[in-house]
Design an enzyme around this catalytic site. Structure first.
Site, short mmCIF file in Angstrom:
data_model
loop_
_atom_site.label_atom_id
_atom_site.label_comp_id
_atom_site.label_asym_id
_atom_site.label_seq_id
_atom_site.Cartn_x
_atom_site.Cartn_y
_atom_site.Cartn_z
N PRO A 12 0.63 -1.49 -0.11
CG PRO A 12 -0.26 -1.30 2.44
CD PRO A 12 0.77 -1.67 1.36
CG MET A 13 3.25 2.77 -1.33
SD MET A 13 4.78 2.86 -2.99
CE MET A 13 5.87 4.31 -2.51
CD GLU A 14 -2.47 9.28 1.96
OE1 GLU A 14 -1.01 9.12 2.30
OE2 GLU A 14 -2.66 10.12 2.23
CD GLN A 63 -2.62 -0.39 5.07
OE1 GLN A 63 -2.66 0.85 4.95
NE2 GLN A 63 -1.90 -0.99 5.49
CB CYS A 78 0.14 5.56 8.72
SG CYS A 78 0.77 7.37 8.25
N GLY A 81 10.59 -3.83 3.43
CA GLY A 81 11.57 -2.64 3.13
C GLY A 81 12.75 -2.78 2.38
N GLY A 96 7.10 -2.11 -2.48
CA GLY A 96 6.38 -0.35 -2.80
C GLY A 96 6.97 0.12 -3.80
NE ARG A 97 10.58 2.57 -0.39
CZ ARG A 97 11.28 3.34 0.27
NH1 ARG A 97 12.67 4.67 0.69
NH2 ARG A 97 11.95 2.38 1.65
C1 LIG Z 1 4.68 7.68 -0.48
C2 LIG Z 1 4.17 6.38 0.73
C3 LIG Z 1 3.03 6.18 1.02
C4 LIG Z 1 2.61 5.07 1.86
N1 LIG Z 1 1.37 4.61 2.34
C5 LIG Z 1 1.61 3.86 2.59
C6 LIG Z 1 -0.26 3.11 3.16
O1 LIG Z 1 -1.33 3.72 2.63
N2 LIG Z 1 -0.49 2.16 4.34
C7 LIG Z 1 0.89 1.56 4.93
O2 LIG Z 1 0.51 0.09 4.89
N3 LIG Z 1 2.22 1.69 4.32
C8 LIG Z 1 2.11 3.05 3.90
N4 LIG Z 1 4.22 2.84 2.85
C9 LIG Z 1 4.91 2.02 3.15
C10 LIG Z 1 5.34 0.84 2.18
O3 LIG Z 1 4.26 -0.16 1.86
C11 LIG Z 1 6.37 -0.40 2.61
O4 LIG Z 1 6.33 -0.17 3.75
C12 LIG Z 1 7.66 1.06 2.75
O5 LIG Z 1 7.80 1.81 1.38
C13 LIG Z 1 8.60 0.02 2.43
O6 LIG Z 1 8.46 -0.49 1.37
P1 LIG Z 1 9.49 -0.62 0.42
O7 LIG Z 1 10.92 -0.46 0.79
O8 LIG Z 1 9.54 -1.67 -0.88
O9 LIG Z 1 8.75 0.39 -0.04
C14 LIG Z 1 3.92 4.14 2.26
C15 LIG Z 1 5.22 3.90 2.14
C16 LIG Z 1 5.44 5.30 0.60
C17 LIG Z 1 6.98 5.99 0.69
#
Ligand SMILES: Cc1cc2nc3c(=O)[nH]c(=O)nc-3n(C[C@H](O)[C@H](O)[C@H](O)COP(=O)(O)O)c2cc1C
Length: 310
Positions: A7-9, A72, A102, A204, A227-228
């Site tokens: 999830p990425m808001e 979520q 969050c 992560g 995510g990213r």
């Molecule tokens: C811009 C942004 C928005 C995010 N929004 C959410 C969200 O809505 N819910 C959530 O559980 N995590 C959210 N996250 C966290 C990501 O789901 C993830 O846990 C975090 O980016 C680490 O994973 P990654 O290294 O693969 O990006 C967000 C992260 C970013 C950067």
């Protein structure tokens, strides 16, 4: 191995889910968080966050490519969270995920997100209320960080979530205070996994296949969430599963055009300039061509001007 799209808001909305799951390799998507305050959220609002729920009996709450989508929820009131959880399950969501990670100041000031990691009993109350409000076969999952200021409650929090009846747990391997600062502490995911029996999904800093291998080895988890990385490399899930090599830039360009076509359709075009620039900022970490393109469109303000340039 399952690869879950994180999830990425404000970033991973339904259009991006649609695009990335068409590229393929993802087994599940989690929506951006839906903020639960003190009332039952309307169908219309849930459909806005998760249009995949529309006509769920026909389309099965999946993206167009057929990948299941799970809503979520973020909130702190067990009763209200459980009422809304029951509703999203009724609407056809593939389970319900609870956000305990969050880091946003505003969210934490309202006692939602990562601040709840300071109180395992509170986590227990929320998950347990949700578990009781949904059918037995509905998946209840939670997503945590390793803690708020430190990692001292990491194990206790995971155990509270399991004891309350959650079916799976995703761990973003950092505390709230650590923000997004590398490294992600994958060895802590292994400690958590050892202390509970439900499946754990490691999350992560997985940006390529080598990261995925290392993370799976250190965390001892089969399943991962990205995510990213999925925004930097659109076919990351396939690369991780070794079903494709890194997508060449000319294919990414086609995706940018597909995205443009979807984002500029209807009344959404006012968001498009920011959205495409945001995506290019991620893409340029993988593709030098994306950096050049970003420089070219950086100062353009209208969807039309950017579309012409693309
Ligand atoms: C811009 C942004 C928005 C995010 N929004 C959410 C969200 O809505 N819910 C959530 O559980 N995590 C959210 N996250 C966290 C990501 O789901 C993830 O846990 C975090 O980016 C680490 O994973 P990654 O290294 O693969 O990006 C967000 C992260 C970013 C950067």
């Amino acid at each position: 191995m399952r690869v879950v799209l994180a999830p990425m808001e404000g970033v991973l909305d339904h259009l991006m889910r649609d695009l990335l799951t068409k590229v393929g390799g993802y087994d599940l998507c989690i929506t951006e968080f839906v903020r639960v305050v003190d009332q039952l959220i309307s169908d219309k609002a849930f459909f806005r966050f998760c249009p995949e729920l529309r006509d769920a009996d026909v389309y099965g709450s999946t993206t167009a490519a057929g990948t299941p989508v799970r809503v979520q929820l973020l909130g702190q009131n067990p009763q209200c969270m459980s009422d809304n959880a029951a509703k999203v399950i009724e609407l056809g969501s593939h389970g319900v995920d609870i956000n305990f990670g969050c880091p946003s100041k505003m969210v934490n000031n309202n006692r939602g997100g990562a601040i709840l990691l300071k109180d395992p009993e509170n986590l227990y109350q929320i998950v347990s209320a949700i578990r009781k409000s949904v059918p037995e076969d509905a998946i209840v999952s939670a997503k945590i960080r390793l803690g708020y200021e430190d990692k001292s409650l990491a194990i206790e929090n995971a155990q509270a979530i399991e004891a309350a009846g959650a079916n799976e747990l995703t761990v973003h391997a950092r505390t709230k205070l650590e923000g997004y600062k590398p490294p992600a502490h994958w060895q802590w995911i292994a400690k958590i996994k050892q202390s509970i029996d439900i499946p754990v999904i490691a999350n992560g800093d997985i940006f390529n296949q080598s990261d995925a291998n290392k993370c799976r080895e250190i965390s001892t988890c089969n399943n991962i969430m990205v995510g990213r990385g999925a925004l930097m490399l659109p076919n990351l899930a396939h690369v991780i599963k070794q079903t494709a090599s890194v997508m060449p830039w000319h294919e990414v360009q086609k995706l940018l055009l597909d995205y443009t076509r979807c984002e500029t359709y209807g009344d959404k075009s006012k968001y498009y300039p920011n959205r495409i620039k945001q995506w290019l900022k991620y893409l340029k970490l993988q593709y030098t061509e994306a950096d050049a393109l970003f420089q070219e469109i950086r100062t353009l303000k209208t969807a039309q001007a950017i579309t012409n340039r693309l």
